[in-house]
Design an enzyme around this catalytic site. Structure first.
Site: not given
Ligand code: MOS
Length: 763
Positions: A474, A729
């Site tokens: 990330t 997300e």
């Molecule tokens: Mo994310 S599904 O909370 O790693």
């Protein structure tokens, strides 16, 4: 600036390249199974070929004869392990189904034996020679299968606390002038991170080191210690790099304690690298869901009634659910709301988190229904969102800390060319291709969790930051380094970041998109402690607290700090005054509204995330709007998605490069979840059919033509010290609905079940 490194706007950090870029592209990043072990034995799993029943006998003779086999561990001789509680019941585990405990089989692909050998090849060869006799019982596979049970989630899942409701839905829906009732379905999906679900366990005396890709090193440390019945101080989990997480590595799976116990018994390190297909059943997955949405509206589009009923499949013993109604009942202004989430129990392994666990399936339903309502109202779907936009969520009336939903719609609509859409279905085409435009909202709760960090600053500016965060691809290293550099006023190149090790100060699970907010908040705080010590040294006469409040007060974001003209300290002068060469500080931060036991929980591998709707006087979400173009071939019904455009607002963007990358990946995954991804189940046997990356469809470059990510400036001073909401997300939510809405526009056919493939197109 290149497209990959967008020019920062107001309240955005610099798009510096990834901290870990060079080690990754040169192959020097060490993943768990790359860690050198001294004389390891290799483990290979045998998994069950039935989904329900019991093992009558195991014939191991042929397997034992394979050269190099050291041991074959089955339920008859397995080391005894303590049971683990589900994470949602105060434990650490993603499932309470503990393999090798008895002859019972609870799901397809359950671990039934572990072969240990001198080489991987011998272990695999022997595993394939293990002969198992079963007594199989007919399993219940999924929705509608005989033998399943259904019950409300509330009362059986401790984390599902309420079915949100407000007003009088039944009356309002009854009286509504415009009504919509529609049902939707989403399939089972699997995360399939590139790095396999390996684990390596190595003992030095009574101390265990685990090398395993994990999104929560503290949770794994405490969970394995509990299962082994040893002190958690004796367990260390190490993973400086994780090859993708997506939720699959958020909670402990049974494999780890088994391998640790075998390593102990053999007095030798043991390395397990399961196969791709085993990963489908020895970890978790996104469960299939069903939804019924009822919307009542006035002719001008104002919602008067909204009901969302959802059902999710879980395993027999575990009441797992994602329960996305917490979000869908709060997204739009509506005075009368009702909801219900139910859990269906089947003979399956326990599902778990998968990127945006609640929002992906639940917003598919709501955002499809909103589009259907717009059609009924003969209204632009963007305008339907605008007329129902709100500053306060309707259930508790709490204000959003900030909400840029319509700004996102407007920016994305402009970039996409939404105004050129002719609203009638089937009205746009290009040769053999029907063209459809669709859009949907996205939102994701802004989560934060208690975290600790240690920061060391040397007089030459070299800085070391230690925090047990996780780099799951990330950009965690990068934004932590940026935070320390910015806060201490040292060059970025001088900052070294150490994460992915449970010997470091605890950080939350890398889940729920909380990592940047949590880790950057605590690193900011600890850097401020260092600043205060240095400040005190150079300005002994001044009141530290007054000055500290003025320059480094909690609640002050870097942007406001810049606005007040705060300057970095002269380090040389401060170190001379202090008379030391190194200043080191440790600190613990918790978000406002975090439970009283937060720090205790943090130090025992327990998750205490707050945010989203679970805040006291406010509600915190990141928002976005997504527009897609689809093309459906009128003869072959092939579906293509040539354009994905998303605009997102998520508070402070620490690094536009890594944020864009996260959001772009999210959009692509959102498209994939609409058009490609599904784990197919043989309902007769409750077994997965396409448990490999050839048959489980994921997009390749040819499936992804143009992806445009627009980052909006947003300042949120109410959420956390760094003003960050998280983007991990956000972008794969709503995309599935936008695609189906575009398919409707292209073809006039409304598809309410995912994935949509060419055989589903009937025009
Ligand atoms: Mo994310 S599904 O909370 O790693």
């Amino acid at each position: 600036m290149t497209a990959a490194a967008p020019q920062p706007k107001t309240n955005m950090g610099q798009p510096v390249p990834r901290y870990d870029a060079v080690v990754k592209v040169t192959g020097r990043a060490t993943y768990a199974s790359d860690m050198p072990l001294s004389d390891p034995a290799y483990a290979f799993l045998v998994t069950s070929a039935i989904a329900r029943g019991r093992i009558d006998s195991l014939d191991l003779d042929e397997a034992r004869r394979v050269r190099g086999v050291i041991d074959i561990v089955t339920h008859e001789n397995a080391p005894k392990l303590k049971d683990s509680k589900l994470f949602s019941n105060g434990g650490y585990a993603g499932t309470t189904i503990q393999p090798l405990k008895s002859a019972d089989i609870a799901h397809d692909g359950q671990i039934i034996a572990v072969v240990v050998a001198e080489t991987y090849e011998s272990a695999r060869d022997a595993a394939n020679r293990v002969k198992v006799s079963y007594t199989a019982t007919t399993p219940s596979a999924t929705f509608d299968s005989p033998g399943t049970t259904i019950a409300a989630a509330k009362g059986q899942n401790a984390q599902f606390k309420e079915d949100p409701k407000v007003g009088d839905f039944a009356k309002a829906f009854d009286e509504a002038e415009v009504k919509l009732t529609a049902s939707y379905e989403t399939p089972t999906q699997h995360h399939n991170p590139m790095e396999l679900f390996s684990t390596s366990c190595s003992w030095m005396g009574d101390e265990l080191v685990i090398y395993e890709p994990s999104q929560f090193v503290y949770g794994l440390k405490y969970g394995v210690a509990e299962q082994l019945g040893i002190d958690a101080d004796k367990v260390r989990v190490v993973n400086p790099y994780v090859g993708g997480g997506f939720g699959a590595r958020g909670s402990m799976t049974p494999r780890t304690a088994i391998i640790a116990a075998i390593a102990k018994r053999l007095n030798r390190p043991v390395k397990l690298v399961p196969t791709r297909d085993q990963g489908f059943t020895i970890t978790t997955h996104r469960a299939e869901t069903r939804h019924e949405i009822k919307l009542g509206a006035r002719p001008d589009g104002k919602l008067v009634a909204l009901r969302h009923e959802g059902a999710e499949v879980s395993s027999r013993p575990d009441a797992y659910c994602v329960g996305g109604t917490k979000t869908t009942t709060r997204l739009y202004a509506c005075p009368n709301v009702d909801s219900l989430v139910s859990i269906v129990r089947a003979d399956r392994n326990t599902p778990g988190f998968m990127r945006s666990p609640p929002e992906v399936p639940y917003l598919f339903a709501l955002e499809s229904a909103m589009d259907e309502l717009a059609v009924k109202l003969n209204m632009d779907p963007v305008e339907l969102r605008r007329i129902n936009d709100t500053t306060n969520e309707p259930i508790g009336g709490k204000p959003y800390t900030s909400r840029s939903l319509m700004a996102c719609f407007d920016e994305a609509a402009k970039a996409f060319g939404w105004a050129e859409r002719s609203p009638q279905p089937k009205s746009m085409s290009d040769g053999d291709w029907l063209i459809g435009y669709g859009c949907a909202a996205t939102c994701y709760p802004a989560h934060m969790g208690p975290a600790a960090a240690r920061v060391r600053l040397q007089r030459d500016g070299r800085t070391r930051v230690e925090i047990a965060g996780h780099e799951i691809g990330t950009g965690a290293y990068t934004v932590i380094a940026q935070t320390a550099a910015e806060r201490l006023g040292v060059p970025l190149e001088k900052v070294a970041v150490f994460i992915g090790d449970s010997d470091l100060p605890p950080a939350p699970v890398a889940g729920g998109s909380n990592s940047t907010a949590s880790t950057c908040s605590v690193v900011t705080m600890v850097c401020d402690q260092i600043r205060q010590r240095l400040f005190k040294a150079v300005m002994p006469g001044q009141s530290l607290t007054d000055k500290a409040k003025e320059t480094v007060g909690i609640g002050q974001t870097p942007a406001t700090q810049a606005a007040t003209g705060d300057r970095p300290l002269d380090l040389e002068k401060a170190f001379d005054a202090l008379g030391v060469g190194v200043v080191e500080e440790y600190g613990e931060w918790k978000p406002e509204g975090a439970p009283l036991d937060s720090f205790r929980a943090m130090h025992s591998g327990q998750v205490r995330l707050v945010g989203g709707h679970q805040m006291k006087d406010q509600i915190a979400y990141a928002f976005g709007a997504e527009f897609v173009e689809v093309r459906v071939n009128r003869f072959t019904h092939e579906i293509r998605c040539p354009r994905l455009v998303g605009a997102f607002a998520a508070g402070r963007i620490m690094n536009p490069r890594t944020a864009r990358s996260q959001l772009m990946g999210g959009l692509i995954w959102g498209m994939s979840s609409a058009l490609l991804e599904a784990t197919e189940i043989d309902e007769r046997n409750a077994r997965y059919v396409n448990d490999n990356l050839a048959d489980y469809l994921v997009p390749v470059n040819a499936d992804v033509a143009n992806v445009e990510v627009i980052l909006l400036s947003e300042q949120d001073d109410r959420i956390n010290p760094v003003g960050v909401k998280g983007v991990g997300e956000l972008a794969n939510v709503g995309t599935n609905a936008a695609i189906c809405n575009a398919i409707y526009h292209a073809t006039g056919q409304r598809i309410r079940k995912l994935p949509v493939r060419l055989e589903n197109i009937e025009v």
